[in-house]
Design an enzyme around this catalytic site. Structure first.
Site: not given
Ligand code: IMP
Ligand code: MG
Length: 182
Positions: A163, A156-157, A107, A169, A135, A47, A104
């Protein structure tokens, strides 16, 4: 990409011009902070590919770049909760350096947390996190990124490296994926 191809499924959130301005501000901040340190930027694949490529070209200082491949989502829009780290940075690139860990989006924070533990175990001198998007939600791990380009709501973006099921992407701007496209 032909705008007509994605206008049915994506609602624009940040234009290319807005992204450019955000990147320039962030790159100036990082350039000032790290100008004497030759930091290593570790980009989480896949990402942060686009973000990393655009950011480093705006940082006119000695720096190094390496990669880490983390995945947690599978094909959906909700994190599976477990983070798999595959490709890892070269220990010699990271050891005793100031590391900027790029992703990227912040979350749930699980990805950056797992990546941080890995970099610590290799002996990074300092680790700061830097994300294209953060976020605006409560999270248990990695409560805030040290550096961010933009804050967004809990949507969700896609685009600019992000992606949905492997697609979007290459969209040059950021948009919200419409419900009925999921
Ligand atoms: P986390 O581990 O939950 O913080 O998520 C991080 C990973 O989830 C990022 O590197 C993204 O690849 C994916 N992700 C989280 N939210 C989104 C979104 O809104 N769109 C696309 N990918 C996301
Ligand atoms: Mg991803």
């Amino acid at each position: 990409m032909d705008p007509a191809m994605d206008s049915a499924t994506v609602t624009p959130l940040l234009t290319e011009e807005q992204i450019r301005l955000g990147l320039e501000r962030l790159a100036r901040e990082l350039t000032r902070e790290y100008q004497n340190d030759e930091p290593c930027l570790v980009a989480c694949l896949r990402g942060s590919l686009v973000f990393a490529a655009d950011l480093i070209r705006r940082m006119p200082i000695p720096l190094r770049i390496d990669f880490l491949h983390a995945s947690s989502y599978g094909a959906g829009t909700v994190s599976s909760g477990t983070v798999e780290l595959r490709l890892l940075p070269e220990p010699d690139e990271v050891r005793a350096r100031r590391v900027i860990l790029l992703d990227d989006i912040l979350d749930s924070g699980r990805t950056l947390h797992a990546a941080r533990l890995k970099l610590e175990s290799v002996g990074a001198r300092e680790i700061r996190t830097c994300v294209f998007l953060e976020k605006r939600i409560e999270r248990e791990f990695e409560k805030k990124a040290d550096y961010r380009c933009f804050e967004i709501g809990d949507e969700f973006v896609v685009g600019y490296g992000l992606d949905y099921a492997g697609r979007y992407r290459n969209l040059p701007y950021l948009g919200i994926l419409k419900q009925d496209a999921r």
